[in-house]
Design a protein around this motif. Structure first.
Motif, mmCIF file in Angstrom:
data_model
loop_
_atom_site.group_PDB
_atom_site.id
_atom_site.type_symbol
_atom_site.label_atom_id
_atom_site.label_comp_id
_atom_site.label_asym_id
_atom_site.label_seq_id
_atom_site.Cartn_x
_atom_site.Cartn_y
_atom_site.Cartn_z
ATOM 1 N N PRO A 46 0.832 -1.008 0.113
ATOM 2 C CA PRO A 46 0.048 0.060 0.200
ATOM 3 C C PRO A 46 0.851 1.264 -0.120
ATOM 4 O O PRO A 46 2.131 1.114 0.405
ATOM 5 C CB PRO A 46 -0.853 -0.160 1.339
ATOM 6 N N PRO A 47 0.148 2.551 -0.263
ATOM 7 C CA PRO A 47 1.030 3.548 -0.196
ATOM 8 C C PRO A 47 1.801 3.956 0.941
ATOM 9 O O PRO A 47 1.070 3.479 2.028
ATOM 10 C CB PRO A 47 -0.080 4.621 -0.788
ATOM 11 N N GLY A 48 2.892 4.287 0.911
ATOM 12 C CA GLY A 48 3.778 4.505 2.358
ATOM 13 C C GLY A 48 4.543 3.551 2.683
ATOM 14 O O GLY A 48 5.266 3.713 3.763
ATOM 15 N N VAL A 49 4.591 2.283 2.009
ATOM 16 C CA VAL A 49 5.149 1.209 2.541
ATOM 17 C C VAL A 49 6.226 1.062 1.656
ATOM 18 O O VAL A 49 6.048 0.796 0.164
ATOM 19 C CB VAL A 49 4.233 -0.187 2.316
ATOM 20 N N ALA A 50 7.350 1.036 1.879
ATOM 21 C CA ALA A 50 8.653 0.924 1.063
ATOM 22 C C ALA A 50 9.551 -0.088 1.785
ATOM 23 O O ALA A 50 9.225 -1.335 1.909
ATOM 24 C CB ALA A 50 9.372 2.301 0.894
ATOM 25 N N THR A 51 10.822 0.385 1.654
ATOM 26 C CA THR A 51 11.712 -0.754 2.618
ATOM 27 C C THR A 51 11.511 -1.352 3.785
ATOM 28 O O THR A 51 11.833 -2.362 4.063
ATOM 29 C CB THR A 51 13.066 -0.110 2.456
ATOM 30 N N GLU A 52 10.711 -0.807 4.718
ATOM 31 C CA GLU A 52 10.389 -1.293 5.963
ATOM 32 C C GLU A 52 9.641 -2.521 5.781
ATOM 33 O O GLU A 52 9.627 -3.405 6.780
ATOM 34 C CB GLU A 52 9.650 -0.243 6.761
ATOM 35 N N THR A 58 12.325 -9.480 7.313
ATOM 36 C CA THR A 58 13.834 -10.091 8.144
ATOM 37 C C THR A 58 13.542 -10.254 9.441
ATOM 38 O O THR A 58 13.858 -11.544 9.987
ATOM 39 C CB THR A 58 14.776 -8.871 7.733
ATOM 40 N N ALA A 59 12.837 -9.460 10.349
ATOM 41 C CA ALA A 59 12.666 -9.713 11.628
ATOM 42 C C ALA A 59 11.678 -10.937 11.859
ATOM 43 O O ALA A 59 11.946 -11.622 12.690
ATOM 44 C CB ALA A 59 11.939 -8.364 12.247
ATOM 45 N N ILE A 60 10.652 -10.974 11.001
ATOM 46 C CA ILE A 60 9.848 -12.351 10.886
ATOM 47 C C ILE A 60 10.669 -13.436 10.842
ATOM 48 O O ILE A 60 10.585 -14.542 11.686
ATOM 49 C CB ILE A 60 8.787 -12.044 10.209
ATOM 50 N N ASP A 61 11.477 -13.488 9.910
ATOM 51 C CA ASP A 61 12.311 -14.590 9.555
ATOM 52 C C ASP A 61 13.272 -14.875 10.629
ATOM 53 O O ASP A 61 13.392 -16.415 11.130
ATOM 54 C CB ASP A 61 13.149 -14.353 8.534
ATOM 55 N N GLN A 62 13.717 -13.800 11.634
ATOM 56 C CA GLN A 62 14.725 -14.160 12.423
ATOM 57 C C GLN A 62 13.850 -14.724 13.626
ATOM 58 O O GLN A 62 14.444 -15.646 14.395
ATOM 59 C CB GLN A 62 15.303 -12.720 13.043
ATOM 60 N N ARG A 63 12.647 -14.270 13.936
ATOM 61 C CA ARG A 63 11.793 -14.832 15.037
ATOM 62 C C ARG A 63 11.437 -16.291 14.771
ATOM 63 O O ARG A 63 11.612 -17.076 15.757
ATOM 64 C CB ARG A 63 10.388 -13.971 15.236
ATOM 65 N N GLN A 128 2.098 -11.604 24.979
ATOM 66 C CA GLN A 128 1.892 -10.369 24.196
ATOM 67 C C GLN A 128 3.023 -9.417 24.354
ATOM 68 O O GLN A 128 3.793 -9.055 23.648
ATOM 69 C CB GLN A 128 0.411 -9.697 24.159
ATOM 70 N N GLU A 129 3.275 -9.034 25.595
ATOM 71 C CA GLU A 129 4.413 -7.915 26.124
ATOM 72 C C GLU A 129 5.682 -8.526 25.689
ATOM 73 O O GLU A 129 6.566 -7.625 25.086
ATOM 74 C CB GLU A 129 4.065 -7.498 27.503
ATOM 75 N N GLU A 130 5.907 -9.780 26.001
ATOM 76 C CA GLU A 130 7.388 -10.223 25.729
ATOM 77 C C GLU A 130 7.376 -10.456 24.119
ATOM 78 O O GLU A 130 8.710 -9.998 23.410
ATOM 79 C CB GLU A 130 7.226 -11.820 26.407
ATOM 80 N N GLU A 131 6.636 -10.614 23.366
ATOM 81 C CA GLU A 131 6.604 -10.797 21.911
ATOM 82 C C GLU A 131 6.939 -9.342 21.377
ATOM 83 O O GLU A 131 7.449 -9.007 20.383
ATOM 84 C CB GLU A 131 5.364 -11.530 21.229
ATOM 85 N N GLU A 132 6.100 -8.465 21.744
ATOM 86 C CA GLU A 132 6.247 -7.094 21.234
ATOM 87 C C GLU A 132 7.769 -6.467 21.573
ATOM 88 O O GLU A 132 8.330 -6.132 20.725
ATOM 89 C CB GLU A 132 5.187 -5.994 21.780
ATOM 90 N N ASP A 133 8.139 -6.695 22.655
ATOM 91 C CA ASP A 133 9.547 -6.630 23.010
ATOM 92 C C ASP A 133 10.660 -7.003 22.063
ATOM 93 O O ASP A 133 11.484 -6.172 21.573
ATOM 94 C CB ASP A 133 9.878 -6.634 24.526
ATOM 95 N N LEU A 137 13.255 -5.423 19.098
ATOM 96 C CA LEU A 137 14.539 -5.669 19.095
ATOM 97 C C LEU A 137 14.858 -6.519 17.711
ATOM 98 O O LEU A 137 16.036 -5.997 16.998
ATOM 99 C CB LEU A 137 15.078 -6.837 20.193
ATOM 100 N N LEU A 138 14.350 -7.287 17.346
ATOM 101 C CA LEU A 138 14.601 -8.002 15.783
ATOM 102 C C LEU A 138 14.329 -7.072 14.808
ATOM 103 O O LEU A 138 15.223 -7.004 13.807
ATOM 104 C CB LEU A 138 13.499 -9.310 15.902
ATOM 105 N N ILE A 139 13.424 -6.194 14.721
ATOM 106 C CA ILE A 139 13.671 -5.097 13.835
ATOM 107 C C ILE A 139 14.628 -4.134 13.534
ATOM 108 O O ILE A 139 15.156 -3.809 12.848
ATOM 109 C CB ILE A 139 12.128 -4.113 13.896
ATOM 110 N N ALA A 140 14.862 -3.770 14.915
ATOM 111 C CA ALA A 140 16.251 -2.948 15.076
ATOM 112 C C ALA A 140 17.541 -3.875 14.468
ATOM 113 O O ALA A 140 18.341 -3.363 13.801
ATOM 114 C CB ALA A 140 16.432 -2.390 16.560
ATOM 115 N N ALA A 141 17.637 -4.836 14.798
ATOM 116 C CA ALA A 141 18.456 -5.854 14.433
ATOM 117 C C ALA A 141 18.622 -5.980 12.903
ATOM 118 O O ALA A 141 19.641 -6.129 12.230
ATOM 119 C CB ALA A 141 18.568 -7.310 15.077
#
Length: 160
Positions: A46-52, A58-63, A128-133, A137-141
């Motif tokens: 959708p509009p506004g979605v690019a490289t993120e 990538t973060a999902i793959d890591q999880r 949920q709180e642990e998964e969000e945290d 971390l995984l997105i920053a990585a």
């Protein structure tokens, strides 16, 4: 029997199917696939979605990887990216990003160990709180992974 063994033996259903489908070459198979799976439209972000979108993937793959094995909580690409950020700029910004990356790696390692993500006796997902945290971390990585893979793409990450 592994897939490789299945390919070696001419008597397995997998090998017979591939021999039949590929005997005329890959073009016939490609045309057959396209005819069966033609789409009316192409799904684009959708509009506004690019490289993120790639970063989240990538973060999902890591999880998912961490659900199978937590032997290396921080992947090599992230560690390389952390190291490479230390070489950015002349005003110390790169060193600060690298220091933040090292703190991230330490926190990610501690979090993965604490959550015991590859323990088969526990549910795959945590609270949920642990998964969000963990997701943060995984997105920053993943941003550091972008730095390791493509310096041009790194410019568009929030980290840069």
């Amino acid at each position: 029997m592994s897939a490789v063994d299945g390919l070696r033996s001419p008597h397995t259903p997998l090998r017979r199917s591939l021999d039949r489908e590929l005997s005329a070459g890959a073009e016939a198979l490609r045309e057959s696939y396209r005819a069966q799976h033609c789409a009316d439209h192409i799904l684009l972000p959708p509009p506004g979605v690019a490289t993120e979108a790639g970063t989240v993937g990538t973060a999902i793959d890591q999880r998912l990887r961490l659900a199978f094995t937590a032997a290396a909580p921080v992947d090599d690409a992230s560690l390389i990216g952390i190291d490479l950020t230390g070489r950015i700029g002349s005003h110390g910004a790169g060193l600060r990003m690298s220091a933040a990356g090292n703190e991230l790696a330490l926190r990610l390692t501690e979090t993965v160990r604490r959550l015991d993500l590859d323990n088969r006796q526990l549910p795959v997902d945590r609270a949920q709180e642990e998964e969000e945290d963990l997701a943060r971390l995984l997105i920053a990585a993943a941003w550091y992974q972008v730095r390791a893979r493509t310096p041009i793409g790194f410019v568009y990450t929030p980290l840069a």
